[in-house]
Structure formats: C-alpha cells, structure tokens
Write a protein that holds these residues in place. Structure first.
Motif, short mmCIF file in Angstrom:
data_model
loop_
_atom_site.label_atom_id
_atom_site.label_comp_id
_atom_site.label_asym_id
_atom_site.label_seq_id
_atom_site.Cartn_x
_atom_site.Cartn_y
_atom_site.Cartn_z
N TRP A 39 0.80 -1.22 0.00
CA TRP A 39 0.00 0.00 0.00
C TRP A 39 0.83 1.27 0.00
O TRP A 39 0.43 2.28 -0.56
CB TRP A 39 -0.95 0.01 1.19
CG TRP A 39 -2.04 -1.03 1.07
CD1 TRP A 39 -2.25 -1.90 0.04
CD2 TRP A 39 -3.05 -1.31 2.02
NE1 TRP A 39 -3.32 -2.71 0.29
CE2 TRP A 39 -3.85 -2.36 1.51
CE3 TRP A 39 -3.37 -0.79 3.26
CZ2 TRP A 39 -4.94 -2.88 2.18
CZ3 TRP A 39 -4.45 -1.31 3.93
CH2 TRP A 39 -5.23 -2.34 3.39
N SER A 40 1.99 1.24 0.60
CA SER A 40 2.83 2.45 0.64
C SER A 40 4.02 2.31 -0.32
O SER A 40 4.99 3.06 -0.21
CB SER A 40 3.33 2.70 2.06
OG SER A 40 4.11 1.60 2.50
N GLU A 41 3.89 1.39 -1.27
CA GLU A 41 4.96 1.10 -2.22
C GLU A 41 5.21 2.30 -3.14
O GLU A 41 4.29 2.97 -3.58
CB GLU A 41 4.57 -0.12 -3.06
CG GLU A 41 5.64 -0.65 -3.94
CD GLU A 41 6.64 -1.54 -3.21
OE1 GLU A 41 7.65 -1.85 -3.82
OE2 GLU A 41 6.42 -1.90 -2.04
N ASP A 42 6.47 2.56 -3.42
CA ASP A 42 6.88 3.64 -4.30
C ASP A 42 7.53 3.03 -5.53
O ASP A 42 8.44 2.19 -5.41
CB ASP A 42 7.87 4.54 -3.56
CG ASP A 42 8.32 5.72 -4.38
OD1 ASP A 42 7.73 5.99 -5.44
OD2 ASP A 42 9.29 6.38 -3.95
N PHE A 43 7.09 3.43 -6.73
CA PHE A 43 7.66 2.87 -7.96
C PHE A 43 9.16 3.12 -8.08
O PHE A 43 9.89 2.31 -8.62
CB PHE A 43 6.96 3.44 -9.20
CG PHE A 43 5.63 2.82 -9.47
CD1 PHE A 43 5.49 1.45 -9.63
CD2 PHE A 43 4.50 3.61 -9.58
CE1 PHE A 43 4.26 0.88 -9.89
CE2 PHE A 43 3.27 3.05 -9.84
CZ PHE A 43 3.14 1.68 -9.99
N ALA A 44 9.62 4.24 -7.58
CA ALA A 44 11.04 4.58 -7.68
C ALA A 44 11.90 3.70 -6.78
O ALA A 44 13.09 3.52 -7.04
CB ALA A 44 11.26 6.05 -7.35
N ASP A 45 11.30 3.17 -5.72
CA ASP A 45 12.04 2.34 -4.77
C ASP A 45 11.21 1.09 -4.49
O ASP A 45 10.80 0.85 -3.36
CB ASP A 45 12.30 3.13 -3.49
CG ASP A 45 13.25 2.40 -2.55
OD1 ASP A 45 14.04 1.57 -3.03
OD2 ASP A 45 13.18 2.65 -1.34
N MET A 46 10.98 0.29 -5.52
CA MET A 46 10.09 -0.86 -5.43
C MET A 46 10.75 -2.02 -4.68
O MET A 46 11.91 -2.33 -4.90
CB MET A 46 9.70 -1.31 -6.84
CG MET A 46 8.57 -2.31 -6.86
SD MET A 46 8.07 -2.74 -8.54
CE MET A 46 7.47 -1.18 -9.13
N SER A 47 9.97 -2.65 -3.81
CA SER A 47 10.45 -3.82 -3.08
C SER A 47 10.42 -5.05 -3.99
O SER A 47 9.84 -5.03 -5.08
CB SER A 47 9.55 -4.07 -1.87
OG SER A 47 8.25 -4.47 -2.31
N GLY A 50 6.86 -6.01 -4.45
CA GLY A 50 6.18 -5.13 -5.41
C GLY A 50 6.55 -5.47 -6.83
O GLY A 50 5.71 -5.53 -7.73
#
Length: 136
Positions: A39-47, A50
């Motif tokens: 839910w708090s995933e960021d495309f620039a710093d994807m896990s 993700g």
C-alpha cells in the motif's frame, strides 16, 4: 485463423502469468500482497514483493488471457472480432520487439497476423460481419 490467434494470445498470457508465479517464484510474495504490504509502495524504490506483483498478477498476462478468450468466444458464436484488437496488439508487439527484443514477440506478431487475415477473410465472405454481426 481467428481461433488459432485466440489460442496463441490466451497461451501467451497464461504462460506469462503462471511462469511469473511459479518459475520466477513471484507467488511466494502473496502474503505481502494480500496483507497490505504494497500500500505504501513507491515505484522509484520498489520492493521485491512489489516487483513480483507487477511481474505476475498486475502484468499484461491477465488482460491477454481475457483478450484471447474473448476472441475465442466471438469466434465460437460466429462473430468476427473487431480489427482494432489485432492492430492494437500489433502496435504493442512492435514496441515490445524494440524495447525487449529477446521476448516472445514473434508469437504475438503471428497471432496478430492470423487475426487480421481471419478477419479479412470473414469480412470478404460476409459483408454483414463488417458491422460486427454474425458470420454465415
């Protein structure tokens, strides 16, 4: 030809989705996906979870399965699929071939060609099919 195109499209979408979930082991992240971990995933710093989600369930695989099954469904009912399906997939295939040349884009190109040829033949044999009506 329309039926073959539908099966190729469905097969490619299924192979991609199931391959990502099993061979690439994306499915091991399902617990994270369904517990709100993205839910708090960021495309620039994807896990990793993700990335696995976008490779598998959120990829183009599922929509391709639906498009392929729709083409097959229409064909079984004697309805000629609209040409925009083949042209759109064809444009997408060209982009894919340029960006990632070592993907199975030739299968998609084959499916698009078969679909366009099948649509053209169906329309030549039945003018009503131009309007999306049933083939004779």
């Amino acid at each position: 030809m329309i039926k073959w195109a539908g099966w190729i499209i469905t097969l490619c979408g299924t192979a991609h989705t199931l391959g990502a979930l099993t061979v690439e082991k994306a499915g091991r992240h399902a617990g994270t996906w369904f517990s709100g971990g993205l839910w708090s995933e960021d495309f620039a710093d994807m896990s990793t979870a993700g990335s696995a989600y976008w490779l598998s369930l959120a990829s183009f695989g599922v929509p391709l399965i639906l498009v392929g099954l729709m083409v097959l469904w229409l064909d079984r009912r004697g309805i000629t699929p609209p040409a925009f399906i083949a042209w759109t997939l064809g444009a997408w295939t060209v982009v894919d071939a340029v960006v990632l040349p070592f993907t199975p884009w030739p299968l998609f190109a084959l499916a698009c060609a078969l679909l366009l040829i099948g649509i053209r033949r169906a329309r030549r044999g039945n003018p009503a099919s131009k309007a999306g009506l049933r083939r004779a």
